[in-house]
Design a protein around this motif. Structure first.
Motif, PDB file in Angstrom:
ATOM      1  N   ALA A 122       0.841  -1.200   0.000  1.00  0.00           N
ATOM      2  CA  ALA A 122       0.000   0.000   0.000  1.00  0.00           C
ATOM      3  C   ALA A 122       0.876   1.251   0.000  1.00  0.00           C
ATOM      4  O   ALA A 122       1.961   1.264   0.574  1.00  0.00           O
ATOM      5  CB  ALA A 122      -0.915  -0.007   1.213  1.00  0.00           C
ATOM      6  N   ASP A 123       0.402   2.311  -0.644  1.00  0.00           N
ATOM      7  CA  ASP A 123       1.178   3.547  -0.767  1.00  0.00           C
ATOM      8  C   ASP A 123       1.025   4.482   0.423  1.00  0.00           C
ATOM      9  O   ASP A 123       1.903   5.254   0.711  1.00  0.00           O
ATOM     10  CB  ASP A 123       0.764   4.301  -2.037  1.00  0.00           C
ATOM     11  CG  ASP A 123       1.256   3.587  -3.280  1.00  0.00           C
ATOM     12  OD1 ASP A 123       2.279   2.888  -3.191  1.00  0.00           O
ATOM     13  OD2 ASP A 123       0.610   3.718  -4.317  1.00  0.00           O
ATOM     14  N   ARG A 124      -0.069   4.446   1.109  1.00  0.00           N
ATOM     15  CA  ARG A 124      -0.327   5.413   2.169  1.00  0.00           C
ATOM     16  C   ARG A 124       0.097   4.854   3.525  1.00  0.00           C
ATOM     17  O   ARG A 124      -0.688   4.254   4.233  1.00  0.00           O
ATOM     18  CB  ARG A 124      -1.785   5.796   2.179  1.00  0.00           C
ATOM     19  CG  ARG A 124      -2.655   4.595   2.142  1.00  0.00           C
ATOM     20  CD  ARG A 124      -4.080   4.928   2.247  1.00  0.00           C
ATOM     21  NE  ARG A 124      -4.667   3.650   2.683  1.00  0.00           N
ATOM     22  CZ  ARG A 124      -5.896   3.385   2.738  1.00  0.00           C
ATOM     23  NH1 ARG A 124      -6.757   4.279   2.415  1.00  0.00           N
ATOM     24  NH2 ARG A 124      -6.339   2.230   3.129  1.00  0.00           N
ATOM     25  N   CYS A 125       1.334   5.040   3.853  1.00  0.00           N
ATOM     26  CA  CYS A 125       1.872   4.522   5.106  1.00  0.00           C
ATOM     27  C   CYS A 125       2.653   5.588   5.838  1.00  0.00           C
ATOM     28  O   CYS A 125       3.419   6.329   5.248  1.00  0.00           O
ATOM     29  CB  CYS A 125       2.790   3.343   4.844  1.00  0.00           C
ATOM     30  SG  CYS A 125       1.948   1.939   4.153  1.00  0.00           S
ATOM     31  N   GLY A 126       2.453   5.636   7.115  1.00  0.00           N
ATOM     32  CA  GLY A 126       3.281   6.448   7.998  1.00  0.00           C
ATOM     33  C   GLY A 126       4.128   5.469   8.795  1.00  0.00           C
ATOM     34  O   GLY A 126       4.877   4.687   8.233  1.00  0.00           O
ATOM     35  N   ASN A 127       3.967   5.485  10.103  1.00  0.00           N
ATOM     36  CA  ASN A 127       4.636   4.487  10.927  1.00  0.00           C
ATOM     37  C   ASN A 127       3.917   3.150  10.865  1.00  0.00           C
ATOM     38  O   ASN A 127       4.514   2.108  11.118  1.00  0.00           O
ATOM     39  CB  ASN A 127       4.729   4.968  12.374  1.00  0.00           C
ATOM     40  CG  ASN A 127       5.685   6.128  12.507  1.00  0.00           C
ATOM     41  OD1 ASN A 127       6.606   6.282  11.706  1.00  0.00           O
ATOM     42  ND2 ASN A 127       5.459   6.962  13.506  1.00  0.00           N
ATOM     43  N   PHE A 128       2.610   3.173  10.544  1.00  0.00           N
ATOM     44  CA  PHE A 128       1.812   1.966  10.407  1.00  0.00           C
ATOM     45  C   PHE A 128       1.084   2.016   9.076  1.00  0.00           C
ATOM     46  O   PHE A 128       0.679   3.075   8.613  1.00  0.00           O
ATOM     47  CB  PHE A 128       0.788   1.851  11.545  1.00  0.00           C
ATOM     48  CG  PHE A 128       1.417   1.689  12.892  1.00  0.00           C
ATOM     49  CD1 PHE A 128       1.793   0.447  13.348  1.00  0.00           C
ATOM     50  CD2 PHE A 128       1.646   2.787  13.696  1.00  0.00           C
ATOM     51  CE1 PHE A 128       2.377   0.297  14.587  1.00  0.00           C
ATOM     52  CE2 PHE A 128       2.228   2.651  14.931  1.00  0.00           C
ATOM     53  CZ  PHE A 128       2.601   1.392  15.387  1.00  0.00           C
ATOM     54  N   CYS A 129       0.885   0.860   8.466  1.00  0.00           N
ATOM     55  CA  CYS A 129       0.198   0.795   7.179  1.00  0.00           C
ATOM     56  C   CYS A 129      -1.280   1.102   7.376  1.00  0.00           C
ATOM     57  O   CYS A 129      -1.905   0.626   8.324  1.00  0.00           O
ATOM     58  CB  CYS A 129       0.374  -0.592   6.563  1.00  0.00           C
ATOM     59  SG  CYS A 129      -0.500  -0.789   5.002  1.00  0.00           S
ATOM     60  N   GLY A 130      -1.854   1.870   6.462  1.00  0.00           N
ATOM     61  CA  GLY A 130      -3.267   2.202   6.527  1.00  0.00           C
ATOM     62  C   GLY A 130      -4.161   1.056   6.100  1.00  0.00           C
ATOM     63  O   GLY A 130      -5.330   1.005   6.454  1.00  0.00           O
ATOM     64  N   ASP A 131      -3.630   0.071   5.318  1.00  0.00           N
ATOM     65  CA  ASP A 131      -4.435  -1.054   4.859  1.00  0.00           C
ATOM     66  C   ASP A 131      -4.356  -2.247   5.802  1.00  0.00           C
ATOM     67  O   ASP A 131      -5.360  -2.766   6.252  1.00  0.00           O
ATOM     68  CB  ASP A 131      -3.990  -1.489   3.450  1.00  0.00           C
ATOM     69  CG  ASP A 131      -4.479  -0.534   2.384  1.00  0.00           C
ATOM     70  OD1 ASP A 131      -5.334   0.313   2.695  1.00  0.00           O
ATOM     71  OD2 ASP A 131      -4.000  -0.632   1.254  1.00  0.00           O
ATOM     72  N   CYS A 132      -3.144  -2.703   6.080  1.00  0.00           N
ATOM     73  CA  CYS A 132      -3.004  -3.929   6.871  1.00  0.00           C
ATOM     74  C   CYS A 132      -2.658  -3.676   8.334  1.00  0.00           C
ATOM     75  O   CYS A 132      -2.730  -4.592   9.147  1.00  0.00           O
ATOM     76  CB  CYS A 132      -1.969  -4.868   6.240  1.00  0.00           C
ATOM     77  SG  CYS A 132      -0.260  -4.301   6.328  1.00  0.00           S
ATOM     78  N   GLY A 133      -2.271  -2.473   8.717  1.00  0.00           N
ATOM     79  CA  GLY A 133      -1.998  -2.152  10.107  1.00  0.00           C
ATOM     80  C   GLY A 133      -0.643  -2.593  10.620  1.00  0.00           C
ATOM     81  O   GLY A 133      -0.349  -2.491  11.807  1.00  0.00           O
ATOM     82  N   ARG A 134       0.202  -3.091   9.747  1.00  0.00           N
ATOM     83  CA  ARG A 134       1.525  -3.555  10.182  1.00  0.00           C
ATOM     84  C   ARG A 134       2.468  -2.375  10.403  1.00  0.00           C
ATOM     85  O   ARG A 134       2.385  -1.374   9.715  1.00  0.00           O
ATOM     86  CB  ARG A 134       2.132  -4.482   9.140  1.00  0.00           C
ATOM     87  CG  ARG A 134       1.419  -5.798   9.033  1.00  0.00           C
ATOM     88  CD  ARG A 134       2.186  -6.717   8.107  1.00  0.00           C
ATOM     89  NE  ARG A 134       1.558  -8.007   8.039  1.00  0.00           N
ATOM     90  CZ  ARG A 134       1.796  -8.995   8.873  1.00  0.00           C
ATOM     91  NH1 ARG A 134       2.649  -8.840   9.841  1.00  0.00           N
ATOM     92  NH2 ARG A 134       1.194 -10.152   8.727  1.00  0.00           N
ATOM     93  N   PRO A 135       3.385  -2.519  11.357  1.00  0.00           N
ATOM     94  CA  PRO A 135       4.331  -1.432  11.617  1.00  0.00           C
ATOM     95  C   PRO A 135       5.485  -1.442  10.628  1.00  0.00           C
ATOM     96  O   PRO A 135       5.783  -2.464  10.015  1.00  0.00           O
ATOM     97  CB  PRO A 135       4.834  -1.755  13.023  1.00  0.00           C
ATOM     98  CG  PRO A 135       4.739  -3.237  13.115  1.00  0.00           C
ATOM     99  CD  PRO A 135       3.512  -3.615  12.312  1.00  0.00           C
TER     100      PRO A 135
END
Length: 181
Positions: free
Chosen positions: A35-48
């Motif tokens: 996924a393209d929209r990630c900060g410290n955690f992924c916006g789709d799968c929630g992985r760090p």
């Protein structure tokens, strides 16, 4: 003025100000799901991201199971065999009497009769038994017959290299009976 420009570009074709080293930005895509929209955690799968602690409210194992189920459903049925058999040898295409088989992990479909005017389907749960038979001449030609015993009917599939097809069908049928598949 021209000398100043030459000093500024220094013959490289790029501005000397652009030669400064920039800090490398962390990538903004998830390494697990892409996924393209990630900060410290992924916006789709929630992985760090690497080096971050996982969130306590996200069950990562459940996410992996869910992703595997979605991928399996997206792939569709697994093809065990797809082909055409000729019941009357070389004369079958002339008489328009061929049988087209489509065996997947969901069931057995085949079209038969003159000009394939009949189509039947058998679910794997309805199959009572499978048998593989071949005589000496079929053995020499690497050919065999697979007998499918379903309800009160016996269906016969005779094809080249049928032992490989039979073993795949037998493994899937066994798993279906055990409730694994």
């Amino acid at each position: 003025r021209q000398q100043q420009r030459q000093q500024h570009f220094k013959g490289t074709g790029t501005c000397a100000h652009d030669q400064r080293k920039k800090k490398a930005r962390p990538s903004m895509h998830c390494e697990y799901c892409g996924a393209d929209r990630c900060g410290n955690f992924c916006g789709d799968c929630g992985r760090p991201k690497k080096g971050m602690k996982p969130r306590s409210d996200v069950d990562l194992e459940a996410l992996d199971r869910e992703k595997a189920e979605k991928e399996k459903a997206a792939k569709g049925p697994k093809q065990l065999f797809k082909g055409t058999t000729w019941e009357q040898c070389v004369c079958s295409p002339i008489c328009c009497k061929t049988t087209h088989w489509d065996i997947t992990d969901r069931g057995i479909d085949w079209e038969h009769g003159y000009c394939r005017n009949q189509k039947d389907t058998v679910d794997w749960r309805r199959v009572k038994d499978l048998a593989y038979r071949r005589n000496f001449f079929q053995f020499l030609m690497m050919r065999g017959s697979i007998h499918i015993y379903a309800e009160n009917v016996v269906y016969t599939l005779s094809h080249f290299k049928s032992k490989k097809i039979y073993l795949a069908m037998r493994a899937h049928w066994t798993n279906t009976r055990l409730g694994v598949a």
